[in-house]
Design an enzyme around this catalytic site. Structure first.
Site, short mmCIF file in Angstrom:
data_model
loop_
_atom_site.label_atom_id
_atom_site.label_comp_id
_atom_site.label_asym_id
_atom_site.label_seq_id
_atom_site.Cartn_x
_atom_site.Cartn_y
_atom_site.Cartn_z
CB THR A 187 19.05 47.38 42.87
OG1 THR A 187 18.06 47.68 43.65
CG2 THR A 187 20.36 46.89 43.66
CG ASP A 196 19.03 62.72 43.79
OD1 ASP A 196 19.44 63.28 45.04
OD2 ASP A 196 18.80 61.36 44.18
#
Ligand code: NAG
Ligand code: NAG
Ligand code: NAG
Ligand code: NAG
Ligand code: NAG
Ligand code: NAG
Ligand code: NAG
Ligand code: NAG
Ligand code: NAG
Ligand code: NAG
Ligand code: NAG
Length: 747
Positions: free
Chosen positions: A455, A567
């Site tokens: 996060t 990614d």
């Protein structure tokens, strides 16, 4: 409300509860029973008069009830108490079994059927059962906070879809593994198991397996894959989930999940005004709006406890009997309690600071009592103080040891040595306290985004510098060892289109990284903003593409050792105020080892961006990044998400619909309307052609990132020279906006 399966084979609905239970469930279950006994033993009534308080060993508090006469008059609250065999009764809503109902938290736990897919090696075909659970029209939403979607298997991609009041929701995750040796107990991060969070307000769920991913290459053990929505605290990945059918054998092919329930779909204000249907019946009760979707819940006011939904349900708490802090005379009053110092003393009896009145006259007997009392209480206090000091010192030492241990395990020692040897490294090791302060204790309002790896919070350092703090999710020991090394290398990257790593914190259980703060959101947000009307010029698109390509090319060819991003996707490309691109999130990145032939690893990627060759070989190469970047180019051209859900199932993947459009020569049809009308179609076609080359199935046939970057740079320059005037105007406009004054912009 009902559960239905959407399988291609199979029969029936959820079977009755099997008496078999796993050890964990048994423990959980007995704990629950203890809690329930405590709950049923409470003095207040929890049901309507004459209604059963429990079904089997599950307590049924009003507004829930067995049958419509015992429950709140709204759909979803009337349960039935069915015999599940052997005289064991359980509460059901249609065919959904409830495990327990929590009145204070407004939650209910229930069993959710596990979807599965099995590859049959004899016939080379696949059987599957895919469940849909539908609470439309009922006051239930799946708890976004306590549930996660889990997929278990060795080559499995499963989607889930749902809906809240505003949006349709689609997500999914992919899991791969080469052998049972690569699995780790407790780690659900893409190898044998993957997980994803769900958004707020979802009240129905579909599970769909992607037919292109089956366990056909992993047949040495269990040929079945599973997908389930489950309570995150309950699910602990075990290697046996992949190698055996243990997961599905527990609880009769079901897993516990959590629902948030609410009364009606109105807010407190509206319901109170209506009056007749207002559910907080008790005096001394409060109403609060549900945190997950529409509707409201009730709560007893402070100082009262019981069932706020029943008339007179909230009863005064007898604080004096319950040993609330009071060192004097305790008197219970409605909603509170009085605690006064004994006669002849004054002070705060709740805190135990009663002192003799000044000049008060008291008889010798009571003063002797007082002296004894004071001596006794002072020595007691001293003893207490000693205990506290000793335990504080002990805890402090322990804390220091733990901090040091984390520091060591995260490669902190290695990092410090590296930094010492490379003077002038602009990299700071932050303390835990600094980061807590900067992020206001990881305040929810500071969350900038989150992903598979952690996060990200916005933080303000003491010098008023904004930073982004990434708190990783738990990582396994192997990753921890690599961590320090990887950070040193990332901290040395200094490229204007790569988000700069400023520092890290290693004192905590999971490492935290501190990045420069980039102000204008992600490319994903720019392209897929809710209001599609916003115009993004071809120039801007080319600029962003070119800058991101340059950054990736730099990572691949200029950094030493080369770094694979792993990614690449539009949500990992950040934009600053001038739409300058900055590539971020190296959570999945790998350093290329010297002996490249030995290199085999498994990294978590993102659906829709995954290199198909990588799925076959499990080998991440620089061409995997090229493939993913090709998908980003498509997003820029077509303005659709990498995996999208319109039309037929085949059209799910942006890359495949693009490739078939290119083959059939109907590129124009699928392009974003805004660039369709641009004069320079030739240029757009060139970009599309470049994207097509990036998406070649064979990695060898794809261009390198450097070639992609050079091509894009040329196209960008060509565009600028051909439309000079247009550019001038837009520059003028941006000056106008920034300066806040009108400037004449003539041609
Ligand atoms: C609970 O219900 C019983 C009968 O149903 C009644 O006699 C009793 O007074 C109730 N207790 C409270 C605290 O309302
Ligand atoms: C439980 O009983 C109710 C009413 O008799 C019925 O509608 C429901 O389908 C039953 N559920 C199960 C799982 O048997
Ligand atoms: C494959 O399917 C056939 C027919 O449905 C069944 O008899 C056989 O047991 C299955 N084999 C496996 C390994 O599941
Ligand atoms: C299993 O997946 C492979 C690709 O990985 C595909 O070629 C094959 O057709 C699939 N088999 C079935 C029965 O879907
Ligand atoms: C798989 O193929 C076998 C033989 O053709 C057939 O009996 C079986 O029903 C098939 N299973 C599925 C799920 O299609
Ligand atoms: C996968 O496993 C097989 C045998 O178990 C092995 O031969 C192969 O090298 C492995 N591939 C990778 C990429 O690890
Ligand atoms: C994981 O845990 C299960 C039991 O929960 C055990 O049987 C298995 O051997 C463990 N696997 C590994 C790799 O430690
Ligand atoms: C999972 O469990 C259910 C219920 O016991 C059963 O019907 C189903 O066949 C199982 N599926 C697999 C793949 O074992
Ligand atoms: C009051 O609530 C009832 C039941 O929910 C509903 O039928 C009615 O329309 C509501 N009245 C107003 C004025 O909102
Ligand atoms: C309801 O009240 C209880 C007791 O005052 C409190 O513990 C609980 O947090 C409250 N729940 C909500 C959702 O406010
Ligand atoms: C509780 O204390 C307040 C002032 O502290 C006093 O006014 C009140 O009368 C007391 N109530 C009872 C029941 O003792």
């Amino acid at each position: 409300m009902r559960v239905t399966f959407m399988g291609e084979s199979g029969r029936g609905v959820v079977g009755g509860a099997k008496p078999f239970m796993g050890a964990r469930m048994l423990l959980c279950h007995s704990l629950l029973t203890v809690l329930l006994i405590a709950a049923t033993a409470s003095p207040f009534n929890n049901t309507r008069p004459g209604c059963p308080a429990t079904c089997g060993d599950v307590s049924i508090p009003y507004p829930f009830g067995i049958g419509p006469d015992c429950s709140f008059p709204a759909p979803g609250f009337a349960l039935s108490c069915n015999d599940t065999g052997n005289g064991v009764y359980k509460p059901f809503l249609a065919d959904v079994e409830f495990i327990n109902i929590d009145l204070l938290a407004a939650e209910a736990r229930f069993y959710y059927p596990i979807s599965w897919q099995c590859y049959n090696a004899t016939y080379h075909n696949v059987s599957r059962r895919q469940w849909r659970l539908d609470f439309i029209g009922d006051p239930y939403r799946f708890s976004h906070y306590k549930n996660k979607f889990f997929v278990v298997g060795c080559e499995t991609l499963a989607y889930l879809s749902g809906q809240n009041e505003r949006d349709r929701y689609e997500s999914g995750c992919v899991t791969v593994c080469n052998s049972s040796e690569s699995l780790t107990n407790g780690s659900c991060s893409g190898i044998g198991c993957c997980q994803t969070s769900i958004p707020k307000g979802i009240n129905y769920y579909d599970v769909i397996f992607d037919g292109n991913f089956n366990n056909s290459r992993a047949l040495d053990f269990n040929p079945c894959s599973y997908a389930l929505l489950a309570e995150a605290d309950w699910f602990h990945f075990s290697t046996a989930y992949v190698t055996t059918s243990e997961l599905n054998d527990t609880n009769g092919g079901r897993a516990p999940a959590v629902l948030d329930w609410a009364i009606s779909s109105e807010t407190c204000e509206v319901a109170k005004r209506n009056g007749t249907s207002y559910a907080c019946h008790s005096e001394h009760s409060d109403c609060f709006n549900s945190a997950n979707g529409p509707g409201y819940n009730c709560n007893c006011s402070r100082g009262y406890e019981g069932n706020p939904y029943l008339p007179d349900g909230c009863q005064d708490i007898d604080e004096c009997a319950l040993k609330y802090p009071c060192y004097g005379t305790c008197t219970n009053i409605p909603g509170d309690y009085n605690c006064t110092c004994p006669p002849g003393t004054n002070g705060d009896a709740k805190k135990g600071t009663c002192n003799p009145d000044q000049g008060s006259r008291s008889n010798p007997f009571s003063s002797v009592k007082l002296v004894i009392g004071i001596v006794a209480s002072t020595s007691l206090a001293l003893l207490l103080l000693l205990c506290i000091v000793v335990s504080m010192v002990y805890n402090r030492r322990k804390l220091m040891r733990i901090k040091e241990e984390y520091f060591r395990r995260h490669g902190g020692q290695l990092l410090l040595e590296e930094i010492k040897s490379k003077q002038g490294l602009a990299f700071k090791v932050f303390t835990k306290e600094e980061l807590e302060q900067a992020t206001n204790n990881f305040d929810k309002n500071r969350i900038l985004g989150g992903g598979g790896h952690g996060t990200v919070y916005k933080g303000i350092l003491n010098d008023n510098h904004a930073v982004a703090v990434k708190k990783s999710k738990v990582i396994d020991d192997h990753q921890k060892k690599e961590f320090g090394k990887e950070m040193v290398i990332l901290s040395q990257i200094n490229h204007k289109n790569v988000v700069k790593l400023l520092g890290c914190c290693l004192e905590v259980e999971v490492p935290m990284l501190v990045y420069e703060f980039v102000s204008n959101g992600t490319l994903f947000q720019l392209i897929h903003a809710r209001n599609r009307t916003s115009h993004i010029s071809l120039d801007t698109r080319l600029e962003i593409a070119s800058q991101s390509a340059e950054a990736l090319a730099y990572l691949h060819s200029s950094a030493s050792p080369p770094i694979l991003h792993g990614d690449v996707k539009s949500s990992n490309i950040l934009l600053d105020d001038n739409y300058n691109a900055k590539v971020s999130d190296f959570g999945a990145s790998m350093l290329v080892p010297k002996d490249e032939t030995q290199f085999a690893t498994l990294v978590q990627g993102t659906c829709g961006y995954l290199d198909p060759e990588y799925l076959q070989t499990c080998q991440l190469t620089d061409k995997s990044d090229v493939y993913s970047f090709g998908v980003v180019l498509l997003e820029l051209l077509i303005r659709k998400k990498a995996v999208y859900f319109e039309g037929s199932r085949e059209e799910r993947s942006l890359s495949s619909s693009f490739l078939s459009a290119m083959k059939e020569d109907r590129l124009l049809q699928i392009l974003d309307d805004h660039i369709k009308n641009e004069e320079d179609m030739e240029l757009v076609q060139e970009v599309a052609e470049l994207a097509r080359r990036c998406l070649n199935v064979r990695g060898e046939d794809r261009p390198t990132m450097k070639e992609v970057a050079d091509d894009l740079d040329q196209l960008r320059k060509f565009k600028q020279s051909s439309s000079y005037t247009e550019n001038e105007i837009s520059e003028c406009y941006s000056i106008e906006k920034k300066a806040g004054i009108e400037i004449e912009c003539g041609r």
